[in-house]
Design a protein around this motif. Structure first.
Motif, PDB file in Angstrom:
ATOM      1  N   ARG A  80       0.846  -1.189   0.000  1.00  0.00           N
ATOM      2  CA  ARG A  80       0.000   0.000   0.000  1.00  0.00           C
ATOM      3  C   ARG A  80       0.883   1.240   0.000  1.00  0.00           C
ATOM      4  NH1 ARG A  80      -5.127   1.516   2.261  1.00  0.00           N
ATOM      5  NH2 ARG A  80      -5.094   3.659   3.074  1.00  0.00           N
ATOM      6  N   ILE A  81       0.425   2.273  -0.709  1.00  0.00           N
ATOM      7  CA  ILE A  81       1.091   3.576  -0.661  1.00  0.00           C
ATOM      8  C   ILE A  81       0.084   4.608  -0.190  1.00  0.00           C
ATOM      9  CG2 ILE A  81       2.362   5.347  -1.923  1.00  0.00           C
ATOM     10  CD1 ILE A  81       3.229   3.232  -3.897  1.00  0.00           C
ATOM     11  N   ASP A  82       0.386   5.289   0.882  1.00  0.00           N
ATOM     12  CA  ASP A  82      -0.500   6.331   1.394  1.00  0.00           C
ATOM     13  C   ASP A  82      -0.116   7.668   0.749  1.00  0.00           C
ATOM     14  OD1 ASP A  82      -0.443   4.290   4.156  1.00  0.00           O
ATOM     15  OD2 ASP A  82      -2.315   4.875   3.194  1.00  0.00           O
ATOM     16  N   ARG A 105      -3.990   9.026  -0.735  1.00  0.00           N
ATOM     17  CA  ARG A 105      -4.393   7.864  -1.516  1.00  0.00           C
ATOM     18  C   ARG A 105      -5.762   8.084  -2.158  1.00  0.00           C
ATOM     19  NH1 ARG A 105      -2.971   2.764  -2.409  1.00  0.00           N
ATOM     20  NH2 ARG A 105      -4.615   1.222  -2.785  1.00  0.00           N
ATOM     21  N   ARG A 114      -1.841  11.088  -9.237  1.00  0.00           N
ATOM     22  CA  ARG A 114      -1.262   9.770  -9.008  1.00  0.00           C
ATOM     23  C   ARG A 114      -2.066   8.706  -9.712  1.00  0.00           C
ATOM     24  NH1 ARG A 114      -1.447   8.647  -2.671  1.00  0.00           N
ATOM     25  NH2 ARG A 114      -0.984   6.485  -3.263  1.00  0.00           N
ATOM     26  N   ASP A 115      -1.397   7.607  -9.998  1.00  0.00           N
ATOM     27  CA  ASP A 115      -2.037   6.428 -10.565  1.00  0.00           C
ATOM     28  C   ASP A 115      -1.750   5.297  -9.587  1.00  0.00           C
ATOM     29  OD1 ASP A 115      -2.685   4.079 -11.946  1.00  0.00           O
ATOM     30  OD2 ASP A 115      -2.146   4.936 -13.886  1.00  0.00           O
ATOM     31  N   ASN A 116      -2.734   4.931  -8.792  1.00  0.00           N
ATOM     32  CA  ASN A 116      -2.517   3.917  -7.760  1.00  0.00           C
ATOM     33  C   ASN A 116      -2.207   2.548  -8.366  1.00  0.00           C
ATOM     34  OD1 ASN A 116      -2.860   5.717  -5.617  1.00  0.00           O
ATOM     35  ND2 ASN A 116      -5.070   5.378  -5.540  1.00  0.00           N
ATOM     36  N   ASN A 129       1.406   2.692  -9.041  1.00  0.00           N
ATOM     37  CA  ASN A 129       2.251   3.159  -7.924  1.00  0.00           C
ATOM     38  C   ASN A 129       3.108   4.356  -8.332  1.00  0.00           C
ATOM     39  OD1 ASN A 129       1.313   1.179  -6.157  1.00  0.00           O
ATOM     40  ND2 ASN A 129       2.910  -0.273  -6.724  1.00  0.00           N
TER      41      ASN A 129
END
Length: 122
Positions: free
Chosen positions: A29-31, A52, A70-72, A75
């Motif tokens: 996961r990236i917050d 996020r 951002r593009d979750n 990443n």
């Protein structure tokens, strides 16, 4: 886990650049993700960050000119920089709070990219 930034370069005043920063590794996961910059002889400062969920905030000096996104799925965090000024010249660093697998456990850490130089000059 690492962050790899790209997209810096030399641009004339009024021009545009797009920075990218991709995280790789065993990421769960990236917050928050963000961009900072450090000009010669100055302290590192926050340029913009994005949660996020997509909530953003930016320094007053770049509001209306820079856009963070951002593009979750990839990443990756981006910084679209328009109407660049000479005072935007700096090394730009990406930052992310990343939760990753470490053996059988999970660990959350603050990661920094290697920096990419943006020079605004005629």
């Amino acid at each position: 886990v690492q962050l790899q930034a790209s997209g810096g370069g030399l641009v004339q005043p009024g021009g545009s650049l797009r920075l990218s920063c991709a995280a790789s590794g065993s990421i769960l996961r990236i917050d928050n993700m963000g961009w900072y910059r450090q000009a010669p002889g100055k302290q590192r400062e926050l340029v913009a960050y994005i949660t996020r969920a997509g909530t953003t905030n930016a320094a007053d000096s770049v509001k209306g000119r820079f856009t963070i996104s951002r593009d979750n799925a990839k990443n990756t965090v981006y910084l679209q920089m328009n109407s660049l000024k000479p005072e935007d010249t700096a090394v730009y660093y990406c930052n992310a709070v990343i939760t990753y697998y470490s053996g059988s456990s999970l660990t959350s850490e603050d990661y920094w990219g290697q920096g990419t130089l943006v020079t605004v000059s005629s």
